[in-house]
Write a protein that holds these residues in place. Structure first.
Motif, PDB file in Angstrom:
ATOM      1  N   ARG A   4       0.914  -0.712   0.062  1.00 18.49           N
ATOM      2  CA  ARG A   4       0.276  -0.105   0.113  1.00 18.49           C
ATOM      3  C   ARG A   4       0.915   0.827   0.438  1.00 18.49           C
ATOM      4  NH1 ARG A   4      -4.016   1.080   4.065  1.00 18.49           N
ATOM      5  NH2 ARG A   4      -5.724   2.066   2.132  1.00 18.49           N
ATOM      6  N   ILE A   5       0.970   2.153  -1.459  1.00 14.12           N
ATOM      7  CA  ILE A   5       0.942   3.274  -1.284  1.00 14.12           C
ATOM      8  C   ILE A   5       0.682   4.395  -0.355  1.00 14.12           C
ATOM      9  CG2 ILE A   5       2.966   4.636  -3.136  1.00 14.12           C
ATOM     10  CD1 ILE A   5       3.786   2.154  -1.916  1.00 14.12           C
ATOM     11  N   LEU A   6       0.985   5.444  -0.416  1.00 17.99           N
ATOM     12  CA  LEU A   6      -0.190   6.395  -0.372  1.00 17.99           C
ATOM     13  C   LEU A   6       0.765   7.630  -0.773  1.00 17.99           C
ATOM     14  CD1 LEU A   6      -2.134   8.384   0.907  1.00 17.99           C
ATOM     15  CD2 LEU A   6      -0.596   8.602   3.442  1.00 17.99           C
ATOM     16  N   CYS A   7      -0.176   8.599  -1.904  1.00 20.94           N
ATOM     17  CA  CYS A   7       0.053   9.495  -2.858  1.00 20.94           C
ATOM     18  C   CYS A   7      -0.706  10.575  -2.059  1.00 20.94           C
ATOM     19  CB  CYS A   7       0.344   9.025  -4.336  1.00 20.94           C
ATOM     20  SG  CYS A   7       0.107  10.508  -5.398  1.00 20.94           S
ATOM     21  N   ILE A   8      -0.384  11.713  -1.709  1.00 20.90           N
ATOM     22  CA  ILE A   8      -0.259  13.258  -1.867  1.00 20.90           C
ATOM     23  C   ILE A   8       0.287  14.123  -2.764  1.00 20.90           C
ATOM     24  CG2 ILE A   8      -0.845  14.849  -0.320  1.00 20.90           C
ATOM     25  CD1 ILE A   8       0.306  12.482   2.424  1.00 20.90           C
ATOM     26  N   GLY A  43      -3.291   8.251   9.801  1.00 18.34           N
ATOM     27  CA  GLY A  43      -2.813   7.028  10.890  1.00 18.34           C
ATOM     28  C   GLY A  43      -3.190   5.805  10.340  1.00 18.34           C
ATOM     29  N   GLU A  44      -3.541   5.236   8.839  1.00 18.40           N
ATOM     30  CA  GLU A  44      -4.016   4.227   7.963  1.00 18.40           C
ATOM     31  C   GLU A  44      -2.291   3.420   8.283  1.00 18.40           C
ATOM     32  OE1 GLU A  44      -5.955   4.100   4.793  1.00 18.40           O
ATOM     33  OE2 GLU A  44      -7.254   6.351   5.798  1.00 18.40           O
ATOM     34  N   ALA A  45      -2.282   2.260   8.140  1.00 21.56           N
ATOM     35  CA  ALA A  45      -0.896   1.303   7.271  1.00 21.56           C
ATOM     36  C   ALA A  45      -0.535   1.127   6.095  1.00 21.56           C
ATOM     37  CB  ALA A  45      -0.903   0.222   8.317  1.00 21.56           C
ATOM     38  N   TYR A  46       0.600   2.166   6.060  1.00 22.49           N
ATOM     39  CA  TYR A  46       1.258   1.725   4.236  1.00 22.49           C
ATOM     40  C   TYR A  46       2.553   1.775   4.316  1.00 22.49           C
ATOM     41  CZ  TYR A  46      -2.795   5.574   3.749  1.00 22.49           C
ATOM     42  OH  TYR A  46      -3.699   5.582   3.834  1.00 22.49           O
ATOM     43  N   ALA A  69       6.760  12.547  14.010  1.00 21.98           N
ATOM     44  CA  ALA A  69       6.088  13.185  16.260  1.00 21.98           C
ATOM     45  C   ALA A  69       5.127  11.892  16.323  1.00 21.98           C
ATOM     46  CB  ALA A  69       5.709  13.879  15.620  1.00 21.98           C
ATOM     47  N   ARG A  70       5.082  10.869  15.292  1.00 22.50           N
ATOM     48  CA  ARG A  70       4.170  10.048  16.026  1.00 22.50           C
ATOM     49  C   ARG A  70       4.718   8.833  16.303  1.00 22.50           C
ATOM     50  NH1 ARG A  70      -1.172  10.785  12.001  1.00 22.50           N
ATOM     51  NH2 ARG A  70      -2.030  12.859  13.193  1.00 22.50           N
ATOM     52  N   GLY A  71       6.388   8.708  16.269  1.00 22.56           N
ATOM     53  CA  GLY A  71       7.031   7.460  16.347  1.00 22.56           C
ATOM     54  C   GLY A  71       6.975   6.553  15.135  1.00 22.56           C
ATOM     55  N   SER A  72       5.746   6.588  13.961  1.00 19.23           N
ATOM     56  CA  SER A  72       6.096   5.684  12.636  1.00 19.23           C
ATOM     57  C   SER A  72       7.428   6.114  11.532  1.00 19.23           C
ATOM     58  CB  SER A  72       4.591   6.537  12.040  1.00 19.23           C
ATOM     59  OG  SER A  72       4.836   5.944  10.462  1.00 19.23           O
ATOM     60  N   GLN A  73       7.579   4.972  11.624  1.00 20.97           N
ATOM     61  CA  GLN A  73       8.741   4.936  10.686  1.00 20.97           C
ATOM     62  C   GLN A  73       8.955   4.128   8.934  1.00 20.97           C
ATOM     63  OE1 GLN A  73      12.673   6.233  11.452  1.00 20.97           O
ATOM     64  NE2 GLN A  73      11.050   6.700  13.051  1.00 20.97           N
ATOM     65  N   THR A  74       7.377   5.108   8.508  1.00 19.99           N
ATOM     66  CA  THR A  74       6.967   4.226   7.228  1.00 19.99           C
ATOM     67  C   THR A  74       8.334   5.030   6.038  1.00 19.99           C
ATOM     68  OG1 THR A  74       4.426   4.017   7.804  1.00 19.99           O
ATOM     69  CG2 THR A  74       5.123   4.820   5.632  1.00 19.99           C
ATOM     70  N   PRO A  75       8.621   4.326   4.916  1.00 17.90           N
ATOM     71  CA  PRO A  75       9.520   4.916   4.329  1.00 17.90           C
ATOM     72  C   PRO A  75       8.364   6.671   3.706  1.00 17.90           C
ATOM     73  CG  PRO A  75       9.550   2.909   4.188  1.00 17.90           C
ATOM     74  CD  PRO A  75       8.383   2.877   5.592  1.00 17.90           C
ATOM     75  N   PHE A  76       9.240   7.587   3.706  1.00 22.98           N
ATOM     76  CA  PHE A  76       8.723   8.559   2.846  1.00 22.98           C
ATOM     77  C   PHE A  76       9.232   9.081   2.487  1.00 22.98           C
ATOM     78  CE2 PHE A  76       7.097  13.278   3.024  1.00 22.98           C
ATOM     79  CZ  PHE A  76       6.048  12.816   3.794  1.00 22.98           C
ATOM     80  N   VAL A  77       8.924   9.735   0.876  1.00 23.41           N
ATOM     81  CA  VAL A  77       9.932   9.546  -0.225  1.00 23.41           C
ATOM     82  C   VAL A  77       8.766  11.328  -0.353  1.00 23.41           C
ATOM     83  CG1 VAL A  77       9.915   9.604  -3.017  1.00 23.41           C
ATOM     84  CG2 VAL A  77      10.144   7.593  -0.425  1.00 23.41           C
ATOM     85  N   LEU A  78      10.033  12.178  -0.777  1.00 23.94           N
ATOM     86  CA  LEU A  78       9.096  14.049  -1.160  1.00 23.94           C
ATOM     87  C   LEU A  78       9.264  13.515  -2.896  1.00 23.94           C
ATOM     88  CD1 LEU A  78      10.803  16.081   1.351  1.00 23.94           C
ATOM     89  CD2 LEU A  78       7.820  15.981   1.401  1.00 23.94           C
TER      90      LEU A  78
END
Length: 194
Positions: A4-8, A43-46, A69-78
Protein backbone atom coordinates in the motif's frame (compact mmCIF):
# COMPACT_ATOMS: atom_id res chain seq x y z
CA UNK A 1 -0.73 -9.02 -1.26
CA UNK A 2 0.31 -5.76 -2.94
CA UNK A 3 2.04 -3.06 -0.99
CA UNK A 4 0.00 0.00 0.00
CA UNK A 5 1.35 3.38 -1.07
CA UNK A 6 -0.14 6.70 0.05
CA UNK A 7 0.28 9.32 -2.68
CA UNK A 8 -0.30 12.89 -1.46
CA UNK A 9 -0.34 15.15 -4.53
CA UNK A 10 -2.56 18.17 -5.25
CA UNK A 11 -2.07 18.09 -9.04
CA UNK A 12 -4.73 15.65 -10.22
CA UNK A 13 -2.98 14.84 -13.52
CA UNK A 14 0.30 13.99 -11.79
CA UNK A 15 -1.47 11.96 -9.10
CA UNK A 16 -3.34 10.00 -11.77
CA UNK A 17 -0.13 9.21 -13.67
CA UNK A 18 1.68 8.17 -10.48
CA UNK A 19 -1.22 5.92 -9.51
CA UNK A 20 -1.34 4.36 -12.98
CA UNK A 21 2.41 3.60 -12.97
CA UNK A 22 2.35 2.21 -9.43
CA UNK A 23 -0.73 0.06 -9.97
CA UNK A 24 0.85 -1.34 -13.13
CA UNK A 25 3.93 -2.18 -11.04
CA UNK A 26 1.76 -4.12 -8.59
CA UNK A 27 1.15 -1.56 -5.83
CA UNK A 28 -2.15 -0.56 -4.23
CA UNK A 29 -2.41 3.26 -4.21
CA UNK A 30 -4.41 5.46 -1.88
CA UNK A 31 -4.57 9.13 -2.91
CA UNK A 32 -4.94 12.38 -1.00
CA UNK A 33 -5.04 15.79 -2.69
CA UNK A 34 -4.07 18.24 0.08
CA UNK A 35 -2.12 18.52 3.32
CA UNK A 36 -5.20 18.13 5.54
CA UNK A 37 -6.57 15.16 3.56
CA UNK A 38 -3.11 13.56 3.69
CA UNK A 39 -2.98 14.16 7.45
CA UNK A 40 -6.25 12.28 7.97
CA UNK A 41 -4.79 9.32 6.05
CA UNK A 42 -1.54 9.17 8.09
CA UNK A 43 -3.23 7.08 10.78
CA UNK A 44 -3.67 4.19 8.35
CA UNK A 45 -1.00 1.57 7.61
CA UNK A 46 1.09 2.07 4.46
CA UNK A 47 4.27 0.49 3.18
CA UNK A 48 5.49 3.88 1.91
CA UNK A 49 4.32 7.45 1.41
CA UNK A 50 4.95 9.63 -1.66
CA UNK A 51 4.28 13.27 -0.88
CA UNK A 52 4.60 16.60 -2.67
CA UNK A 53 6.29 19.36 -0.62
CA UNK A 54 3.92 22.14 -1.77
CA UNK A 55 0.39 21.19 -0.77
CA UNK A 56 -2.65 23.27 0.03
CA UNK A 57 -3.31 23.55 3.76
CA UNK A 58 -0.17 21.87 5.03
CA UNK A 59 3.23 21.21 3.48
CA UNK A 60 4.80 17.83 2.85
CA UNK A 61 7.46 18.75 5.42
CA UNK A 62 4.71 19.37 8.00
CA UNK A 63 3.20 15.97 7.24
CA UNK A 64 6.60 14.29 7.56
CA UNK A 65 7.17 16.08 10.89
CA UNK A 66 3.77 14.88 12.15
CA UNK A 67 4.38 11.29 10.99
CA UNK A 68 7.77 11.08 12.70
CA UNK A 69 6.42 12.73 15.89
CA UNK A 70 3.90 9.87 16.05
CA UNK A 71 6.80 7.43 16.05
CA UNK A 72 6.13 6.07 12.56
CA UNK A 73 9.10 4.93 10.51
CA UNK A 74 7.05 4.43 7.34
CA UNK A 75 9.30 5.20 4.35
CA UNK A 76 8.62 8.75 3.17
CA UNK A 77 9.63 10.00 -0.29
CA UNK A 78 9.18 13.66 -1.17
CA UNK A 79 8.11 14.46 -4.71
CA UNK A 80 8.91 18.08 -5.45
CA UNK A 81 9.67 20.73 -8.01
CA UNK A 82 11.91 22.34 -5.37
CA UNK A 83 15.20 20.51 -5.18
CA UNK A 84 16.64 23.35 -3.08
CA UNK A 85 19.31 22.51 -0.55
CA UNK A 86 17.36 23.98 2.41
CA UNK A 87 14.32 21.77 1.73
CA UNK A 88 16.51 18.70 1.38
CA UNK A 89 18.42 19.42 4.60
CA UNK A 90 15.21 20.00 6.55
CA UNK A 91 13.60 16.89 5.08
CA UNK A 92 16.63 14.73 5.93
CA UNK A 93 16.61 16.07 9.49
CA UNK A 94 12.98 15.06 9.76
CA UNK A 95 13.66 11.53 8.49
CA UNK A 96 12.80 11.70 4.79
CA UNK A 97 14.02 8.59 2.99
CA UNK A 98 14.51 10.00 -0.52
CA UNK A 99 13.51 12.64 -3.11
CA UNK A 100 12.03 12.62 -6.59
CA UNK A 101 12.26 15.89 -8.54
CA UNK A 102 9.52 16.96 -10.97
CA UNK A 103 9.02 16.38 -13.81
CA UNK A 104 8.83 12.82 -12.54
CA UNK A 105 10.99 10.15 -14.14
CA UNK A 106 8.72 7.16 -13.49
CA UNK A 107 11.48 4.59 -13.91
CA UNK A 108 13.47 6.45 -11.25
CA UNK A 109 10.36 6.69 -9.05
CA UNK A 110 9.92 2.90 -9.11
CA UNK A 111 13.63 2.36 -8.41
CA UNK A 112 13.56 4.78 -5.44
CA UNK A 113 10.35 3.30 -4.07
CA UNK A 114 11.61 -0.29 -4.34
CA UNK A 115 14.89 0.76 -2.72
CA UNK A 116 13.28 2.42 0.33
CA UNK A 117 10.90 -0.50 0.73
CA UNK A 118 13.78 -2.97 0.62
CA UNK A 119 15.89 -0.94 3.07
CA UNK A 120 13.01 -0.65 5.51
CA UNK A 121 11.87 -4.26 5.31
CA UNK A 122 12.58 -6.04 8.60
CA UNK A 123 15.19 -8.77 8.31
CA UNK A 124 13.95 -12.31 8.88
CA UNK A 125 13.68 -12.88 12.61
CA UNK A 126 14.01 -9.16 13.44
CA UNK A 127 11.27 -8.15 15.84
CA UNK A 128 9.17 -5.13 14.98
CA UNK A 129 9.82 -2.10 17.20
CA UNK A 130 7.47 -1.92 20.17
CA UNK A 131 4.42 0.28 20.05
CA UNK A 132 4.42 3.02 22.69
CA UNK A 133 1.40 4.91 23.91
CA UNK A 134 1.33 8.67 23.55
CA UNK A 135 1.96 9.07 27.31
CA UNK A 136 4.89 6.63 27.20
CA UNK A 137 6.46 8.61 24.36
CA UNK A 138 5.91 11.85 26.24
CA UNK A 139 7.48 10.51 29.46
CA UNK A 140 10.46 8.97 27.66
CA UNK A 141 11.07 12.19 25.74
CA UNK A 142 11.53 13.94 29.11
CA UNK A 143 13.70 11.08 30.40
CA UNK A 144 15.93 11.53 27.33
CA UNK A 145 16.37 15.19 28.36
CA UNK A 146 17.67 14.10 31.76
CA UNK A 147 14.58 14.91 33.82
CA UNK A 148 13.86 13.00 37.02
CA UNK A 149 10.53 11.28 37.66
CA UNK A 150 9.59 14.07 40.08
CA UNK A 151 10.39 16.73 37.44
CA UNK A 152 8.42 14.87 34.77
CA UNK A 153 5.45 14.49 37.13
CA UNK A 154 5.37 18.26 37.69
CA UNK A 155 5.77 19.05 33.99
CA UNK A 156 2.99 16.67 32.89
CA UNK A 157 0.71 17.21 35.87
CA UNK A 158 0.64 13.52 36.84
CA UNK A 159 1.93 11.61 39.86
CA UNK A 160 5.52 10.45 40.16
CA UNK A 161 4.16 6.93 40.54
CA UNK A 162 2.42 7.23 37.15
CA UNK A 163 5.66 8.44 35.57
CA UNK A 164 7.53 5.45 37.00
CA UNK A 165 4.78 3.11 35.82
CA UNK A 166 5.19 4.34 32.21
CA UNK A 167 8.99 4.19 32.39
CA UNK A 168 8.84 0.61 33.74
CA UNK A 169 6.45 -0.45 30.97
CA UNK A 170 8.74 0.95 28.27
CA UNK A 171 11.78 -0.73 29.89
CA UNK A 172 9.93 -4.07 29.74
CA UNK A 173 8.82 -3.50 26.13
CA UNK A 174 12.41 -2.77 25.12
CA UNK A 175 13.97 -5.38 27.41
CA UNK A 176 16.45 -2.90 28.97
CA UNK A 177 17.62 -2.47 32.56
CA UNK A 178 17.65 1.31 33.06
CA UNK A 179 15.49 4.29 32.19
CA UNK A 180 18.37 5.91 30.27
CA UNK A 181 18.84 2.73 28.19
CA UNK A 182 15.11 2.91 27.42
CA UNK A 183 15.40 6.57 26.36
CA UNK A 184 18.42 5.84 24.15
CA UNK A 185 16.68 2.84 22.55
CA UNK A 186 13.57 4.95 21.91
CA UNK A 187 15.68 7.65 20.25
CA UNK A 188 17.49 5.10 18.07
CA UNK A 189 14.23 3.47 17.00
CA UNK A 190 12.67 6.86 16.26
CA UNK A 191 9.93 6.27 18.83
CA UNK A 192 10.52 9.69 20.41
CA UNK A 193 11.81 12.93 18.87
CA UNK A 194 15.54 13.60 19.15
Amino acid sequence: MSRRILCIEDDGAIAELVEEVLVEAGFHVVRADSGPSGLTRLGEAYDAILCDIDLPGQSGLDLLRTLRARGSQTPFVLVTAHSGRENQIEARRLGCDDFIVKPIDFELLLAVLNNVLQKNAPAAGTPAPPVLTEREREVLAWVSRGKSSADIAKILGISERTVNFHVDRVMRKLDVATRMQAAIACLRLGLIPG
